[in-house]
Scaffold this active site. Structure first.
Site, short mmCIF file in Angstrom:
data_model
loop_
_atom_site.label_atom_id
_atom_site.label_comp_id
_atom_site.label_asym_id
_atom_site.label_seq_id
_atom_site.Cartn_x
_atom_site.Cartn_y
_atom_site.Cartn_z
N LYS A 1 0.81 -1.21 0.00
CA LYS A 1 0.00 0.00 0.00
C LYS A 1 0.85 1.27 0.00
O LYS A 1 0.49 2.27 -0.62
CB LYS A 1 -0.94 0.00 1.21
N LYS B 1 -13.25 -2.75 -6.87
CA LYS B 1 -14.15 -1.61 -7.10
C LYS B 1 -13.46 -0.53 -7.93
O LYS B 1 -14.12 0.32 -8.53
CB LYS B 1 -14.58 -1.01 -5.77
N LYS C 1 -7.48 -9.46 -9.33
CA LYS C 1 -8.56 -9.60 -8.37
C LYS C 1 -9.70 -8.64 -8.74
O LYS C 1 -9.47 -7.53 -9.21
CB LYS C 1 -8.05 -9.28 -6.97
#
Length: 341
Positions: free
Chosen positions: A118, A205, A202
């Site tokens: 991240k 959204k 994956k």
């Protein structure tokens, strides 16, 4: 001190980041519902403290929190059977999280791969919370003395860290078994739902095209359209599971069918062996509409009733705190804090 034994208790949580997809449903929420009636105490949390490790628009965070609890309830979680709440309403999470900041070692945190993923090259600019949140996640679990944690494969390392923190606390203070060694629960097909246009990625959204994903808010027509247009390959359904090897799109659609129908991948392959995608994809679309469209309809209704959602979260928080607060106070006593009784 005599080593304690712990009653089986399940805890898990999802971050309210908005944009819930089929991956959230099959990878987590559906499993929560299945576990709810197993006779085990279940707590399912909206982990809003974790959400703010990166900046959140306050209005959007409130919306996403309510949307997630709406998804929980619409999918079948019963607030009378499971404890549904948001993390920030139970202060014991943050309090035990600080204790665990003082138990966890820097070397352990430096090994956490999700932080590296991240933060990327901007590690010096991210929040301290993003770096330290695995110790808060450990507190989320251990403040309830939870023994089992349904998680995705990418969260397994965090449960392992939770076990390390529990073991060190128990050892440092001579309280064997005070905190349990929770087990990650990762099982069944479609634990990792992939992109409908590129199954090497994956489902997310944040993908470039809405056709890549099934949103939990999609209506019946949209769900059917997306599955019928999902990418496949020239070959049909093989006669055995190993025939799906090296075929990520085929494997993804078969996995999704298996998870939605509560069957094994072997059973799905046996049922559709030799069938082409012109047969399988419409069958998958029909199944998905039957399972998912009622959820999106109920979610839409609940989102028009925010007071109802807030009431569910508030009542759940009271029940959660009734479990968490005594455990926190015992931990404070063990550490040596002076508290008025």
């Amino acid at each position: 001190m005599t080593e304690q034994t712990h009653t089986k208790r399940v805890f898990s949580g999802i971050k309210p980041s908005g944009g819930l997809t089929l991956g959230n449903y099959l990878g987590a929420i559906k499993r929560f519902v299945d576990t709810q009636d197993s006779g085990v105490e279940t707590l399912y949390c909206v982990v809003d403290l974790h959400a703010i490790t990166v900046w959140q628009d306050p209005k959007q965070l409130r919306y996403a929190t309510r949307e997630l609890v709406a998804a929980y309830v619409a999918a079948g979680l019963d607030p009378a059977k499971s404890i549904l709440f948001n993390q920030s309403q139970v202060s014991a999470h943050a309090e035990l999280g600080w204790l665990f900041n003082c138990v966890a070692r820097m070397g352990w945190m430096n090994r956490m791969t999700q932080f590296k993923d991240k933060a990327g090259k901007n590690a010096e600019k991210v929040s301290l919370g993003l770096y330290a949140y695995p110790s808060l996640m450990a507190a989320d679990i251990l403040v309830y003395h939870a023994t089992h944690v349904p998680v995705g494969e990418d969260q397994k390392q965090h449960v392992e860290l939770t076990r390390d923190i529990a073991a060190k606390f128990n050892n440092d203070f001579g309280v064997p078994g005070f905190f349990p060694m929770p087990e990650p629960v990762i099982e069944g097909p479609a634990t990792r739902v992939m992109n409908l246009r590129d199954a090497t990625k994956k489902m997310s959204k944040s993908g470039e095209s809405d056709m890549e994903r099934i949103n939990m808010t999609d209506d019946a027509e949209t769900i059917a359209k997306k599955f019928k247009k999902a990418r496949t390959d020239p070959d049909g359904i093989p006669g055995e599971v190993k025939g799906l090897d090296g075929r990520p799109e085929a494997r993804n659609l078969v996995d999704i069918y298996a998870a939605l129908s509560a069957q094994s991948v072997e059973a799905v392959v046996a049922e559709y062996a030799g069938a082409g995608w012109g047969v399988f994809k419409p069958a998958l679309a029909e199944l998905a509409v039957a399972k998912l469209a009622p959820i999106s309809t109920e979610m839409a209704r609940l989102m028009q009733a925010p007071d109802e959602l807030d009431r569910i979260l508030g009542q759940g928080a009271e029940r959660a705190a009734a479990i968490a607060t005594p455990n926190l106070h015992k931990a404070y006593d063990i550490v040596g804090f002076v508290r008025s009784r």
